[in-house]
Write a protein that holds these residues in place. Sequence first.
Motif, PDB file in Angstrom:
ATOM      1  N   TYR A  86      14.925  29.323  53.216  1.00 31.53           N
ATOM      2  CA  TYR A  86      13.613  28.927  53.754  1.00 31.53           C
ATOM      3  C   TYR A  86      13.388  27.413  53.796  1.00 31.53           C
ATOM      4  O   TYR A  86      12.324  26.976  54.242  1.00 31.53           O
ATOM      5  N   THR A 130       2.191  35.802  60.356  1.00 32.55           N
ATOM      6  CA  THR A 130       2.321  34.608  61.196  1.00 32.55           C
ATOM      7  C   THR A 130       1.962  33.406  60.318  1.00 32.55           C
ATOM      8  O   THR A 130       1.302  33.564  59.278  1.00 32.55           O
ATOM      9  N   GLU A 131       2.350  32.235  60.782  1.00 35.14           N
ATOM     10  CA  GLU A 131       2.023  31.021  60.037  1.00 35.14           C
ATOM     11  C   GLU A 131       0.499  30.841  59.974  1.00 35.14           C
ATOM     12  O   GLU A 131      -0.044  30.411  58.961  1.00 35.14           O
ATOM     13  N   GLU A 132      -0.180  31.243  61.061  1.00 33.70           N
ATOM     14  CA  GLU A 132      -1.646  31.099  61.114  1.00 33.70           C
ATOM     15  C   GLU A 132      -2.294  31.921  60.008  1.00 33.70           C
ATOM     16  O   GLU A 132      -3.231  31.476  59.352  1.00 33.70           O
ATOM     17  N   PHE A 138      -1.038  32.912  57.098  1.00 39.83           N
ATOM     18  CA  PHE A 138      -0.824  32.312  55.775  1.00 39.83           C
ATOM     19  C   PHE A 138      -1.642  31.022  55.631  1.00 39.83           C
ATOM     20  O   PHE A 138      -2.211  30.740  54.571  1.00 39.83           O
ATOM     21  N   ALA A 139      -1.705  30.233  56.701  1.00 40.41           N
ATOM     22  CA  ALA A 139      -2.456  28.977  56.633  1.00 40.41           C
ATOM     23  C   ALA A 139      -3.937  29.267  56.373  1.00 40.41           C
ATOM     24  O   ALA A 139      -4.590  28.564  55.590  1.00 40.41           O
ATOM     25  N   LEU A 164       8.676  35.297  57.589  1.00 42.33           N
ATOM     26  CA  LEU A 164       8.216  34.015  57.061  1.00 42.33           C
ATOM     27  C   LEU A 164       7.936  34.135  55.565  1.00 42.33           C
ATOM     28  O   LEU A 164       7.307  35.092  55.125  1.00 42.33           O
ATOM     29  N   PHE A 169       5.798  32.895  52.427  1.00 43.18           N
ATOM     30  CA  PHE A 169       4.491  32.261  52.201  1.00 43.18           C
ATOM     31  C   PHE A 169       4.680  30.795  51.805  1.00 43.18           C
ATOM     32  O   PHE A 169       3.932  29.911  52.200  1.00 43.18           O
ATOM     33  N   GLN A 222       6.741  28.705  52.764  1.00 41.76           N
ATOM     34  CA  GLN A 222       7.111  27.798  53.853  1.00 41.76           C
ATOM     35  C   GLN A 222       5.886  27.126  54.466  1.00 41.76           C
ATOM     36  O   GLN A 222       6.019  26.181  55.224  1.00 41.76           O
ATOM     37  N   VAL A 223       4.719  27.676  54.171  1.00 42.68           N
ATOM     38  CA  VAL A 223       3.508  27.139  54.790  1.00 42.68           C
ATOM     39  C   VAL A 223       2.896  26.081  53.862  1.00 42.68           C
ATOM     40  O   VAL A 223       2.808  26.281  52.642  1.00 42.68           O
ATOM     41  N   GLU A 224       2.507  24.976  54.461  1.00 47.45           N
ATOM     42  CA  GLU A 224       2.016  23.834  53.684  1.00 47.45           C
ATOM     43  C   GLU A 224       0.860  24.212  52.761  1.00 47.45           C
ATOM     44  O   GLU A 224      -0.077  24.904  53.178  1.00 47.45           O
TER      45      GLU A 224
END
Length: 395
Positions: free
Chosen positions: A88, A186-188, A190-191, A221, A223, A225-227
């Motif tokens: 990742y 999706t990244e959204e 998690f963000a 994905l 978790f 990996q998301v800022e």
Amino acid sequence: MKTFEQANMMKRLPEQFFAKLVEQVQEVKKDHDDIINLGQGSPDLPTPEHIVEKLQEAAENPLYHRYAPFSGYPFLKEAVSKYYEREYGVSVDPKTEVAVLGGAKTGLVEVSQCFLNPGDMALVPDPGYPDYWSGIAIAGGSMYGMPLKKELGFHPDLRGIPAPVLYEAKLMFLNYPNNPTGAVATEELFAEAIELAEEYDICVVHDFAYSAIGFDGQKPLSFLQVEGAKNVGIEMITLSKNYNMAGWRIGFAVGNPSVIKAIETLQDHYFCSLFGGIQAAAAHALLSDQSNVTTLVQTYEERRNALVKAARAIGWDVEAPKGSFFAWFPVPSGFTSEEFATYLLKKARVVVAPGKGFGEHGEGYVRVALLADIAKLEEAMGRVGKLDVFSNKRG
Ligand SMILES: Cc1ncc(COP(=O)(O)O)c(C=O)c1O
């Protein structure tokens, strides 16, 4: 014989919804030996041979016959850290950001004990994996079910959660690839979870049990990996699914150091880590050639394609799961999920899990596991087709 009164905590434990189905299966089994069981979640294929060989070799090492370090061998935590970097691109401090678990299930129950006082609230996906409820019940916490609806891709509507609930919530469980719906994150999503967690001081626990099992070339994905993820939560991974090691009982919590420390402190009081041989074999599994994982995911994808094709051929209007090894199929009109599961068992000798068992919003669906070979999956759909319950076929 005397019957001892159990502690109140025992009385809070949720009922095992699927126990009734298991009983019914045993009953049907008495007269039939051709049941196709797609109701459970235990991988049907064996652990790759090179991992078994590593355990055999490690079993002879006298070091592992002694107590292991309480929180697990450092070499294993380093392996997890390398794994996250390789898979990742996420950097994880092996000393402070990894806890060794006796399977993800254990960690998922422990985390509620670590962070919930009686009456505290946890947010859980509905439908969702029932073990979240167990930990919350043991801690005496309460639950708020976040509906996972088809129209939102089986993602929770996080901004739709009432503010008073968010103020009360201490934990939020998420799980993608998702059991039971087969949806992926999706990244959204998690963000948004991270943003909410920051705003309301909630610890996010992402259950990444099906971490490798994504279809159509989509790698699920993490978790982490998301800022900002590490600031607000942890992720649980397990070797049960990716490496067919469900019986070995080993997994990890990775992420926020304060959460990892709490889990390890609790574990110091429960366990003395895991058998060193299993830890050695697990490190080997994570660091060695991953072609078995690739092949396994391909196998599940081929099974998924065959199952979906066979279901559509009998008139069942189903969607293909994007990940995990479950398909989430709608119940035809006129049945509840429990009635439909019982009907399939009795009339077709096919076992599926009624959606209601995963929460109120699981009603209207059954979960079908991709845990049999293609011939069996096709045979199962063929038998269901003979019942002629799908009106669009009849119509
Ligand atoms: C969503 C989910 N989380 C966790 C687990 C438990 O995994 P483990 O075998 O590591 O305890 C499972 C197993 O079925 C699962 O489906």
